[in-house]
Scaffold this motif. Structure first.
Motif, PDB file in Angstrom:
ATOM      1  N   UNK A  28       0.817  -1.203   0.000  1.00 50.47           N
ATOM      2  CA  UNK A  28       0.000   0.000   0.000  1.00 50.47           C
ATOM      3  C   UNK A  28       0.859   1.264   0.000  1.00 50.47           C
ATOM      4  N   UNK A  29       0.305   2.310  -0.558  1.00 54.28           N
ATOM      5  CA  UNK A  29       0.853   3.646  -0.368  1.00 54.28           C
ATOM      6  C   UNK A  29      -0.148   4.373   0.518  1.00 54.28           C
ATOM      7  N   UNK A  30       0.361   4.950   1.616  1.00 52.96           N
ATOM      8  CA  UNK A  30      -0.523   5.604   2.588  1.00 52.96           C
ATOM      9  C   UNK A  30      -0.042   7.025   2.877  1.00 52.96           C
ATOM     10  N   UNK A  31      -0.987   7.849   3.318  1.00 50.50           N
ATOM     11  CA  UNK A  31      -0.673   9.161   3.890  1.00 50.50           C
ATOM     12  C   UNK A  31      -0.951   9.023   5.386  1.00 50.50           C
ATOM     13  N   UNK A  32      -0.952  10.106   6.102  1.00 49.16           N
ATOM     14  CA  UNK A  32      -1.164  10.012   7.551  1.00 49.16           C
ATOM     15  C   UNK A  32      -2.527   9.428   7.910  1.00 49.16           C
ATOM     16  N   UNK A  33      -3.549   9.774   7.139  1.00 49.47           N
ATOM     17  CA  UNK A  33      -4.908   9.369   7.491  1.00 49.47           C
ATOM     18  C   UNK A  33      -5.565   8.374   6.553  1.00 49.47           C
ATOM     19  N   UNK A  34      -5.011   8.213   5.343  1.00 50.36           N
ATOM     20  CA  UNK A  34      -5.726   7.444   4.338  1.00 50.36           C
ATOM     21  C   UNK A  34      -4.851   6.441   3.613  1.00 50.36           C
ATOM     22  N   UNK A  35      -5.498   5.382   3.152  1.00 51.23           N
ATOM     23  CA  UNK A  35      -4.879   4.473   2.196  1.00 51.23           C
ATOM     24  C   UNK A  35      -5.013   5.165   0.846  1.00 51.23           C
ATOM     25  N   UNK A  36      -3.905   5.517   0.245  1.00 51.38           N
ATOM     26  CA  UNK A  36      -3.933   6.231  -1.032  1.00 51.38           C
ATOM     27  C   UNK A  36      -4.028   5.270  -2.216  1.00 51.38           C
ATOM     28  N   UNK A  37      -3.336   4.132  -2.113  1.00 50.96           N
ATOM     29  CA  UNK A  37      -3.349   3.186  -3.227  1.00 50.96           C
ATOM     30  C   UNK A  37      -3.036   1.781  -2.724  1.00 50.96           C
ATOM     31  N   UNK A  38      -3.828   0.811  -3.181  1.00 53.69           N
ATOM     32  CA  UNK A  38      -3.557  -0.604  -2.940  1.00 53.69           C
ATOM     33  C   UNK A  38      -2.877  -1.123  -4.201  1.00 53.69           C
ATOM     34  N   UNK A  39      -1.641  -1.612  -4.045  1.00 53.68           N
ATOM     35  CA  UNK A  39      -0.872  -2.034  -5.215  1.00 53.68           C
ATOM     36  C   UNK A  39      -0.939  -3.536  -5.449  1.00 53.68           C
ATOM     37  N   UNK A  40      -0.868  -4.322  -4.384  1.00 59.30           N
ATOM     38  CA  UNK A  40      -0.932  -5.786  -4.491  1.00 59.30           C
ATOM     39  C   UNK A  40      -1.458  -6.359  -3.192  1.00 59.30           C
ATOM     40  N   UNK A  41      -2.049  -7.546  -3.291  1.00 60.49           N
ATOM     41  CA  UNK A  41      -2.487  -8.301  -2.121  1.00 60.49           C
ATOM     42  C   UNK A  41      -2.113  -9.756  -2.343  1.00 60.49           C
ATOM     43  N   UNK A  42      -1.556 -10.390  -1.318  1.00 59.01           N
ATOM     44  CA  UNK A  42      -1.213 -11.810  -1.375  1.00 59.01           C
ATOM     45  C   UNK A  42      -1.661 -12.470  -0.082  1.00 59.01           C
ATOM     46  N   UNK A  43      -2.001 -13.760  -0.193  1.00 63.30           N
ATOM     47  CA  UNK A  43      -2.301 -14.555   1.000  1.00 63.30           C
ATOM     48  C   UNK A  43      -1.455 -15.819   0.960  1.00 63.30           C
ATOM     49  N   UNK A  44      -1.192 -16.359   2.143  1.00 64.66           N
ATOM     50  CA  UNK A  44      -0.433 -17.594   2.245  1.00 64.66           C
ATOM     51  C   UNK A  44      -0.951 -18.394   3.437  1.00 64.66           C
ATOM     52  N   UNK A  45      -1.444 -19.619   3.208  1.00 62.25           N
ATOM     53  CA  UNK A  45      -1.901 -20.463   4.313  1.00 62.25           C
ATOM     54  C   UNK A  45      -0.746 -21.295   4.887  1.00 62.25           C
ATOM     55  N   UNK A  46      -0.910 -21.712   6.129  1.00 61.13           N
ATOM     56  CA  UNK A  46       0.081 -22.570   6.790  1.00 61.13           C
ATOM     57  C   UNK A  46      -0.641 -23.484   7.768  1.00 61.13           C
ATOM     58  N   UNK A  47      -0.309 -24.771   7.713  1.00 65.22           N
ATOM     59  CA  UNK A  47      -0.851 -25.753   8.655  1.00 65.22           C
ATOM     60  C   UNK A  47       0.271 -26.196   9.577  1.00 65.22           C
ATOM     61  N   UNK A  48       0.053 -26.104  10.889  1.00 60.17           N
ATOM     62  CA  UNK A  48       1.017 -26.584  11.884  1.00 60.17           C
ATOM     63  C   UNK A  48       0.314 -27.557  12.816  1.00 60.17           C
ATOM     64  N   UNK A  49       1.007 -28.604  13.190  1.00 61.52           N
ATOM     65  CA  UNK A  49       0.441 -29.559  14.152  1.00 61.52           C
ATOM     66  C   UNK A  49       0.628 -29.087  15.590  1.00 61.52           C
ATOM     67  N   UNK A  50       1.543 -28.141  15.799  1.00 57.43           N
ATOM     68  CA  UNK A  50       1.810 -27.608  17.140  1.00 57.43           C
ATOM     69  C   UNK A  50       1.438 -26.133  17.173  1.00 57.43           C
ATOM     70  N   UNK A  51       1.325 -25.590  18.365  1.00 57.23           N
ATOM     71  CA  UNK A  51       0.994 -24.172  18.499  1.00 57.23           C
ATOM     72  C   UNK A  51       2.087 -23.316  17.852  1.00 57.23           C
ATOM     73  N   UNK A  52       1.683 -22.290  17.105  1.00 55.49           N
ATOM     74  CA  UNK A  52       2.683 -21.460  16.432  1.00 55.49           C
ATOM     75  C   UNK A  52       3.498 -20.625  17.416  1.00 55.49           C
ATOM     76  N   UNK A  53       4.783 -20.544  17.147  1.00 58.86           N
ATOM     77  CA  UNK A  53       5.678 -19.711  17.950  1.00 58.86           C
ATOM     78  C   UNK A  53       5.850 -18.363  17.264  1.00 58.86           C
TER      79      UNK A  53
END
Length: 131
Positions: A28-53
């Protein structure tokens, strides 16, 4: 205006014998109060058998941010980093990191929170991971 990478992780609670987390990162490009532009968005899933550290969380955030073709300071909520002081978490990242400070950074965190939560809910439904 400045460039940030807002991140949020949903799913740090136990389901079906493990932890199914989804990290969302938005360039994102932001100013003090506003999101000026959203350039990219990505997501990534993760499966763990134990509690995440904290290290698991940092690695997931870094892996998600690396998918973006964008340079910027990673901005996260303190709660996502187990409420550790900034100097602790900052030292664990390979790029600039900070906790949210401005109104625009807070709005950016809210945006990626909705993305990570919605993506996790959709993936849980599609992958038939019952809670």
């Amino acid at each position: 205006m400045w460039d940030i990478i807002a991140v949020d992780i949903s799913g740090r609670h136990r389901i079906k014998g493990g932890y199914y987390m989804v990290c969302a990162a938005a360039a994102l490009t932001v100013s003090a109060n506003y999101i000026e532009k959203v350039k990219q968005v990505k997501i990534l899933p993760l499966w763990l058998k134990r509690a995440p550290s904290l290290l698991d969380v940092v690695q997931l955030i870094e892996d998600t941010a690396d998918q973006l073709s964008f340079e910027g300071t990673i901005v996260a909520e303190k709660g996502d980093m187990y409420n550790k002081p900034r100097w602790v978490t900052e030292s664990m990242f390979s790029r600039a990191f900070k906790y949210q400070e401005s109104i625009a950074e807070r709005r950016s965190i809210e945006l990626v929170h909705h993305i990570s939560q919605s993506a996790r809910n959709l993936l849980i439904k599609e992958l038939q991971i019952e809670t």
